[in-house]
Design a protein around this motif. Structure first.
Motif, short mmCIF file in Angstrom:
data_model
loop_
_atom_site.label_atom_id
_atom_site.label_comp_id
_atom_site.label_asym_id
_atom_site.label_seq_id
_atom_site.Cartn_x
_atom_site.Cartn_y
_atom_site.Cartn_z
N HIS A 375 0.85 -1.18 0.00
CA HIS A 375 0.00 0.00 0.00
C HIS A 375 0.89 1.24 0.00
O HIS A 375 1.65 1.46 0.94
N ASP A 379 -4.45 5.58 4.05
CA ASP A 379 -5.87 5.84 3.77
C ASP A 379 -6.54 6.45 5.00
O ASP A 379 -6.39 5.92 6.11
N HIS A 454 -12.80 6.99 0.65
CA HIS A 454 -11.72 7.30 1.60
C HIS A 454 -10.73 8.22 0.90
O HIS A 454 -10.80 8.37 -0.33
N HIS A 456 -6.85 8.57 -0.09
CA HIS A 456 -5.55 7.90 -0.17
C HIS A 456 -4.50 9.01 -0.31
O HIS A 456 -4.49 9.74 -1.29
ZN ZN Z 1 -4.86 3.77 -0.28
#
Ligand code: ZN
Length: 477
Positions: A375, A379, A454, A456
């Motif tokens: 990732h 987030d 969300h 990021h």
């Molecule tokens: Zn993310």
């Protein structure tokens, strides 16, 4: 085998006899010496017992047997050591003083440290059980014997290739023969380039660098996905550059520390281990020299996200590769001006600052792939329409639509540092616009490769996505 074993037993018995002999002789020769010896360091180096030490761990550390440690110290019970207790360490011939563990500083080498502590190179290597200079990475534990008046004061100078010992001695006001003596050489012609000599003088900067560099410091270890900071304090107007993990290090003049600073992100998937930091320093007269020291990259121990299933076209390299390249190109230029000041500010409202559906670095698997992805950002929770704020001052270099990251904005903060905001429902800034920390730049959304709304957030440092949380909780440079 049997013979060898016998020989070893005999040898260790012989060593024991020697020890017992010396202890006996010692007591016979001087009845009152022991009380005295408690106050002045004995001939053998002394180790002060630290919390967690055992006779076994101490013996291991100095490559001796527990028996030898017990005998040399007349211990009744090796299992009972007190913190602060002083133990002599046998077998380290030529070493005296208190054995202390220091962190290997930046800018030092085996040679320069052995000079500073007046310890023969060979003894230094034996004491630290070194097999390669790379083991003395910045921050490594180094054992050194410290006596009164040590470390030695004085100035350490490095001989440059092409320097004549006569000239160097002349600039220091000593004879070339004294220079040779200070370099452990029998004659000035035997002094080697790059050697470190201890000469009269006040200052004592990093021993392996030329006097133009007053100090070199930085992080002594970095975790995968974190940002490494290097700082040079110079006595003259030097130029510095370098390389780490294939990334060029750019040093910028930093007004807050009046030195030169370089920042480098460490890739989240970098295999933990030792890696060389290569520096090249150019003095005002054009003299250029190189210095290399390793740094430890530590395991980030990142979590594994549950497998993620997305529409197959969002994993199609024909789509992802050009988009990755676009992001890479947008964050590659290194703007010499630094726009940001201090710590980054949260990109979301206070209620969501500590709410993370997924953290940076988490290992990921898409559509039943192996865990070959990670990732690349942090987030933040949020609903469609929630505000997004710029994390720091900067200039907008991208604001538009992408397939995987949905609606995305990118802000250049200078010095190769960028912030990226993805999956937005709305973008409120334009390319070329100057933004300030905390400014409203768009709205949270669920566009692109997502399973729900969300924000990021990515932070890029010199071509590498790093953990944004580090930048939200630390002040750089
Ligand atoms: Zn993310």
């Amino acid at each position: 085998m049997r013979l060898c074993l016998k020989h070893n037993i005999r040898f260790s018995l012989f060593k024991k006899a020697l020890w017992l002999g010396s202890v006996l002789l010692f007591s016979l020769l001087s009845v009152n010496t022991w009380a005295y010896a408690q106050q002045t360091p004995p001939d053998m180096p002394v180790y002060v017992v630290q919390p967690g030490d055992t006779a076994w761990s101490i013996a291991q550390r100095f490559s001796i047997s527990v028996d030898d440690l017990v005998t040399a110290n007349g211990l009744d019970d090796a299992s009972r050591l007190d913190v602060g207790q002083e133990l002599v360490i046998p077998g380290l011939f030529g070493v005296q003083g208190y054995l202390q563990t220091i962190e290997m500083p930046w800018g030092e080498t085996i040679r320069s440290l052995s000079r500073k502590y007046a310890l023969p190179l060979e003894t230094f290597i034996r004491l630290n059980r070194l097999t390669s200079p790379a083991e003395l990475y910045a921050g490594a534990n180094v054992i050194l014997p410290v006596r009164e008046q040590q470390p030695l004061t004085g100035r350490r100078v490095t001989l440059r290739a092409g320097d004549s010992p006569l000239e160097v001695a002349g600039t220091l006001g000593i004879s070339s023969w004294e220079l040779a003596f200070r370099g452990d050489a029998v004659s000035p012609v035997l002094l080697l380039p790059q050697d470190v000599l201890l000469v009269p003088g006040e200052s004592d900067g990093p021993g392996a660098l030329l006097p133009a560099v007053a100090a070199l410091d930085g992080d002594t270890s970095v975790v995968q996905g974190q940002t490494l900071r290097l700082h040079i304090q110079a006595n003259e107007r030097i130029q510095a550059n370098g390389a780490l993990l294939g990334f060029p290090l750019t040093f910028f003049a930093d007004t807050s520390t009046s030195g030169l600073v370089a920042l480098q992100g460490i890739p989240a998937l970098q295999t933990p281990g030792l890696y060389p930091v290569r520096l090249e320093i150019k003095e005002p007269d054009g003299t250029t020299y190189r210095f290399e020291q390793s740094i430890a990259v530590l395991d980030g121990e990142y979590a594994y996200d549950p497998p993620i299933i997305v529409a197959p076209e969002l994993m199609d390299p024909a789509i992802t590769a050009p988009e990755d390249q676009q992001l890479y190109d947008a964050t590659a230029p290194v703007t010499p001006q630094r726009y940001w000041q201090g710590q980054f500010v949260p990109p979301v409202d206070a209620a969501y600052v500590d709410c993370w559906p997924s953290r940076y670095g988490n290992r990921r698997s898409y559509n039943n792939s192996g865990y070959v992805y990670f990732h690349t950002g942090l987030d933040f929770c949020g609903q469609v329409g929630h505000p997004i704020y710029a994390v720091a001052d900067g200039v907008v270099v991208f604001a538009g639509e992408t397939v995987v990251r949905g609606n995305m904005s990118i802000i250049d903060h200078g010095w190769g540092v960028y912030s990226v905001y993805a999956h937005q429902s709305e973008i409120d800034i334009q390319e070329g616009e100057v933004v300030t920390a905390g400014q409203l730049i768009g709205k949270v959304g669920a566009t692109g490769r997502v399973t729900g709304p969300h924000l990021h957030l990515e932070v890029w440092v010199n071509g590498v996505q790093v953990d944004p949380w580090q930048w939200l909780t630390n002040t750089y440079p």
